[in-house]
Each structure stands twice: as structure tokens, then as C-alpha cells.
Design an enzyme around this catalytic site. Sequence first.
Site, mmCIF file in Angstrom:
data_model
loop_
_atom_site.group_PDB
_atom_site.id
_atom_site.type_symbol
_atom_site.label_atom_id
_atom_site.label_comp_id
_atom_site.label_asym_id
_atom_site.label_seq_id
_atom_site.Cartn_x
_atom_site.Cartn_y
_atom_site.Cartn_z
ATOM 1 N N ASP A 44 0.821 -1.211 0.000
ATOM 2 C CA ASP A 44 0.000 0.000 0.000
ATOM 3 C C ASP A 44 0.859 1.267 0.000
ATOM 4 O OD1 ASP A 44 -2.109 -1.840 0.308
ATOM 5 O OD2 ASP A 44 -1.952 -1.719 2.493
ATOM 6 N N GLU A 226 -11.026 -1.209 -4.505
ATOM 7 C CA GLU A 226 -10.370 -0.628 -3.335
ATOM 8 C C GLU A 226 -9.158 0.184 -3.763
ATOM 9 O OE1 GLU A 226 -9.376 -4.015 -0.917
ATOM 10 O OE2 GLU A 226 -7.655 -4.570 -2.151
#
Length: 359
Positions: A44, A226
Site C-alpha cells: 500500500d 479498493e
Amino acid sequence: MMRKKLLIILFFELAFFTGCNESPVFAEPQVKTTFTNPVWDGADPWMTRHGGHYIYCYSVNNTIVVSRSKYMTRWGKLKTIWRAPSSGWNSNCVWAPEIHFFDGHWYVYYAAGVSGPPFIHQRTGVLRSATDDVFSDYEDMGMLYTGDNPDNSGSNIWAIDMTVLEHQGKLYAIWSGWEKQMDTDATSQNLYISEMKNPYTMKGKRVLLSSPEESWETGGPLNLNEGPEILKHGNQIFIVYSCRESWLVDYRLGMLQLMNPDGNVLDPSNWKKKGPVFHGTSKVYGVGHCSFVKSPDGTEDWIVYHSKKSSSPGWDRDVRMQSFTWNVDGTPHFGVPVPTGKEISRPSGEVAIEQAETK
């Protein structure tokens, strides 16, 4: 014969002493002009550029850490800016922080939950720096409301991967969430948007922007949208997001394009979906959850993303980066992931910075 030997000895002695009296020659420091992927472990990845530095933000062991560096390809000074409290809604499962600068303060958006697995308690929180220094103290501004009834805080709904869009003097939050609160994390994820009053307060109800419906974002055990991230090019605005399953090799990137930048950002029909715009290969697995930065001299666009370390299911990942270009219609062209170990030219301007520092 003796005289000849003496002359030879004298010649070598003169050569030796002359060599000793010369100044030593040292090689100039060699600045490496290339790098290879992956650049470091992690997932991430969130990177942004501010004041000539690259700010990198990540979570580890329920803490949030920030790096500040002159280089894209190397971490700089590190500081843990926040630790999850010992109890409360955000005491565990700290995921995917992003850091943004607004009006003299840094704001960190992160997901957390009281416990997990199952990861059914995830909500989104925000931190605010005391000053414009990214290493200053941070205040916990609380949980953001990501449900359908802002007047009832108890009706909040699961939310992760929040990012923010500044557009025409307004601020919008965009995140991945559930249609309704569930008791299982095997739940489909959508992308939502909401206007904000300020960087730590929502203004109105959430609006559904995208659900996993296309053939390239469905087909596995769990359909996900997402990791939305904003990419701007001229007056064009894109949301580049991750889809398919994050723990499998099919994880990839899709894209929403704002068709009329002067139109209503909260109108789902003003966003056009396209994909996949970036996906793995037989050598690079499960690419996703990206961020975007300019090279140090501002001439290149770069995507920073993570990939799986192996083709086996799981979340063991590392961070990669590569430059990308633009199509004639103004949309991004990300190409294909650069294989592990292949030499890549360092971001334009980065070598010059290091050369100046080594002189």
C-alpha cells in the site's frame, strides 16, 4: 659491467622516489544512474512530493511511520508519528495510511479496527499535524463518518483506503466500503465519494461511484474495488483503483475518468470506467494499490505500487516504481510491470541531486 648495474639501480631508485613524491590519484565517487525493482518491502505505498522532498507514509505493527527524502528511490529520515491506542475503535489492524498537506497542516488518513480477523470493524480515521513540519506531533481527529445517515454516528459502515481530491475549491473523500455493515469480511467492496466540510469532517451523504461489475474486475472468490488514488493531467482527473483479490495474482488496476471536469463530481454518470489499465505478468504478480509522483525535475510521471512476492496466495508484498507516459487522448499509459532485477534509469533529476551532494 659494475657501472651498468649501478646505472640500472639508480634509474629504479629515481623512479621510485619520483613516484612517491607525486600526489595520489583518487577516483571520483561513482553515482549509480540506475536502480532495480523491488525498491523495498512493504504494501500500500503512499508517496507524495512537498518542498523538494518525497514524503513516504506506511504502517507497521499498528504504528504509522513517515520518511522524508530528497530521493524517490531511497528512504530518508524516518519517524514514527503515531501509535495506535491500547483500546478503542482504532487500537488494531492499522492499514494503508496516506498523508496529505492542506492549509499548513499534514493530514493522515488510515483504516483501523478494534480487532481482526475477521476484519469486520475497519473504519477510517484522520490525524492532523501540529505544524507544517511533517515530523511534528499529530492530533487524533477521530473517526470519519462513511455511512448513509450522518445524523446517526452509530450507523457508520466499514471503510478503508481513503484518499482525498481537491477540485475547484472543494475537498472530496473517496474510499472503499461496504454497501451495509456485515458480520463477515468476505463482502464485496465498492468505491464511494463524499464532499468534506474540512479535511477531518464529512459534509454530506456518501455516493456510490463504482462497484465491481466488469468482466476484468470480477470472476474470483471475492469482488473488490479498493485503493482509489487520484491522478491529474492538465484539466483531466482520474481515479485509479485496485480490483480483484489482493491476495491473488489477478490483483490489478482499473480507472475512472471524470468526463466533464466542470460538471458534478458527485454524479456517478460523470465518471467513465476503463480497465484493466495495469496488470501483472508471468514475472510480476498481483500489482495494485498505487500512488503517483513527479520526478525531481518535474519532467517525468511515476507510478509507485506493490506486487506479490510469489504466485502463492497471501499478502507478502514489496514496493516497486516505474515511469509512465500519456496517450494521445490524455489518458495514462502505464505499460507493463518491469521485471525484478532489470536496470531502470533513476527518476530524472535524482542523479544530479546526488552528484551535487557528493562534491
